[in-house]
Structures are given as C-alpha cells and as structure tokens.
Design a protein around this motif. Structure first.
Motif, PDB file in Angstrom:
ATOM      1  N   GLN A  25     -17.491  13.837   1.250  1.00 34.13           N
ATOM      2  CA  GLN A  25     -17.609  13.622  -0.189  1.00 34.13           C
ATOM      3  C   GLN A  25     -16.219  13.660  -0.827  1.00 34.13           C
ATOM      4  O   GLN A  25     -15.451  14.588  -0.608  1.00 34.13           O
ATOM      5  N   LEU A  26     -15.895  12.635  -1.597  1.00 37.83           N
ATOM      6  CA  LEU A  26     -14.603  12.526  -2.271  1.00 37.83           C
ATOM      7  C   LEU A  26     -14.826  12.372  -3.769  1.00 37.83           C
ATOM      8  O   LEU A  26     -15.895  11.974  -4.211  1.00 37.83           O
ATOM      9  N   ILE A  27     -13.796  12.672  -4.539  1.00 35.84           N
ATOM     10  CA  ILE A  27     -13.824  12.448  -5.980  1.00 35.84           C
ATOM     11  C   ILE A  27     -12.661  11.513  -6.310  1.00 35.84           C
ATOM     12  O   ILE A  27     -11.527  11.749  -5.898  1.00 35.84           O
TER      13      ILE A  27
ATOM     14  N   ALA B 160     -12.277   7.875 -13.071  1.00 36.25           N
ATOM     15  CA  ALA B 160     -11.794   9.184 -12.633  1.00 36.25           C
ATOM     16  C   ALA B 160     -12.938  10.192 -12.707  1.00 36.25           C
ATOM     17  O   ALA B 160     -13.670  10.252 -13.687  1.00 36.25           O
ATOM     18  N   GLY B 161     -13.129  10.936 -11.626  1.00 39.42           N
ATOM     19  CA  GLY B 161     -14.209  11.905 -11.546  1.00 39.42           C
ATOM     20  C   GLY B 161     -15.448  11.398 -10.817  1.00 39.42           C
ATOM     21  O   GLY B 161     -16.353  12.162 -10.525  1.00 39.42           O
ATOM     22  N   SER B 162     -15.500  10.095 -10.511  1.00 35.96           N
ATOM     23  CA  SER B 162     -16.652   9.526  -9.814  1.00 35.96           C
ATOM     24  C   SER B 162     -16.675   9.975  -8.357  1.00 35.96           C
ATOM     25  O   SER B 162     -15.645  10.004  -7.699  1.00 35.96           O
ATOM     26  N   PRO B 163     -17.867  10.308  -7.824  1.00 31.60           N
ATOM     27  CA  PRO B 163     -17.961  10.686  -6.410  1.00 31.60           C
ATOM     28  C   PRO B 163     -17.935   9.456  -5.508  1.00 31.60           C
ATOM     29  O   PRO B 163     -18.486   8.409  -5.855  1.00 31.60           O
ATOM     30  N   LEU B 164     -17.289   9.577  -4.362  1.00 28.82           N
ATOM     31  CA  LEU B 164     -17.187   8.502  -3.373  1.00 28.82           C
ATOM     32  C   LEU B 164     -17.420   9.073  -1.985  1.00 28.82           C
ATOM     33  O   LEU B 164     -17.190  10.254  -1.743  1.00 28.82           O
ATOM     34  N   VAL B 165     -17.834   8.219  -1.061  1.00 27.32           N
ATOM     35  CA  VAL B 165     -17.920   8.574   0.356  1.00 27.32           C
ATOM     36  C   VAL B 165     -17.341   7.417   1.142  1.00 27.32           C
ATOM     37  O   VAL B 165     -17.741   6.266   0.955  1.00 27.32           O
ATOM     38  N   ARG B 166     -16.378   7.709   1.997  1.00 23.53           N
ATOM     39  CA  ARG B 166     -15.811   6.679   2.865  1.00 23.53           C
ATOM     40  C   ARG B 166     -16.651   6.647   4.138  1.00 23.53           C
ATOM     41  O   ARG B 166     -16.768   7.630   4.844  1.00 23.53           O
TER      42      ARG B 166
ATOM     43  N   PRO C 138      -5.164  15.743  -3.170  1.00 24.50           N
ATOM     44  CA  PRO C 138      -5.338  14.289  -3.280  1.00 24.50           C
ATOM     45  C   PRO C 138      -4.848  13.560  -2.026  1.00 24.50           C
ATOM     46  O   PRO C 138      -3.861  13.942  -1.413  1.00 24.50           O
ATOM     47  N   THR C 139      -5.592  12.519  -1.653  1.00 18.92           N
ATOM     48  CA  THR C 139      -5.225  11.664  -0.531  1.00 18.92           C
ATOM     49  C   THR C 139      -5.656  10.243  -0.858  1.00 18.92           C
ATOM     50  O   THR C 139      -6.481  10.036  -1.742  1.00 18.92           O
ATOM     51  N   SER C 140      -5.114   9.275  -0.152  1.00 25.87           N
ATOM     52  CA  SER C 140      -5.541   7.897  -0.383  1.00 25.87           C
ATOM     53  C   SER C 140      -6.875   7.674   0.314  1.00 25.87           C
ATOM     54  O   SER C 140      -7.236   8.399   1.253  1.00 25.87           O
ATOM     55  N   LEU C 141      -7.594   6.668  -0.112  1.00 29.86           N
ATOM     56  CA  LEU C 141      -8.889   6.373   0.496  1.00 29.86           C
ATOM     57  C   LEU C 141      -8.721   5.975   1.959  1.00 29.86           C
ATOM     58  O   LEU C 141      -9.561   6.274   2.796  1.00 29.86           O
TER      59      LEU C 141
END
Length: 86
Positions: free
Chosen positions: A13-15, A35-41, A2-5
């Motif tokens: 690809q992040l979760i 929780a569990g949603s995919p994210l991309v910074r 785990p890391t911060s955004l």
C-alpha cells in the motif's frame, strides 16, 4: 519515506505524495488521483477487460478501470471485485 513508483515494493500500500510534472499532476487529478490518494504497485501487468452487466433495464458495459473499483458483497460476507466475477 518517499520513493518513486518505479522503486516501490510490489503489492504494498502506497500513498501518492507528489507529482513532479505539473501537466501529469493535472491529468492524474482528472482521473481522481491527487496527493494523499492510496496506490498499489502490482508485481505483474494487470490485464482487465470491460464487464457487461445485464439488468432489467438492459445491458450496460462497465469500463475495466471502473469495474476494478466496484466490489460485490455476497450474502456470505465475501467481497469480490466485479472484474473477478467472470
């Protein structure tokens, strides 16, 4: 791990693991992020605009956030986000 955004690598690809602030967590859930949603910074700020679509029933304006999630499938098999079809 785990890391911060803010510390996450761009374009990776992040979760979404957890949201520390309860009111922010509720607000994000209303937007469809839990929780569990995919994210991309993204490396740069993405500046998208609403998309106007002309149909036989008339014109419709699709908000930029929704248009980013809509993919158009071409006959050649190419998939392209609606916001990139200008």
């Amino acid at each position: 791990m785990p890391t911060s955004l803010l510390n996450a690598e761009p374009q990776k690809q992040l979760i979404l693991h957890a949201v520390q602030d309860l009111s922010l967590a509720i607000w994000l859930q209303r937007l469809g992020l839990a929780a569990g949603s995919p994210l991309v910074r993204h490396a740069e700020e993405a500046a998208y605009h609403p998309v106007r679509i002309r149909t036989s029933a008339g014109d419709a304006v699709v908000p930029a956030g929704m248009a980013m999630k809509i993919f158009v499938h071409g006959e050649s098999g190419l998939r392209k986000p609606l916001v990139e079809m200008a």
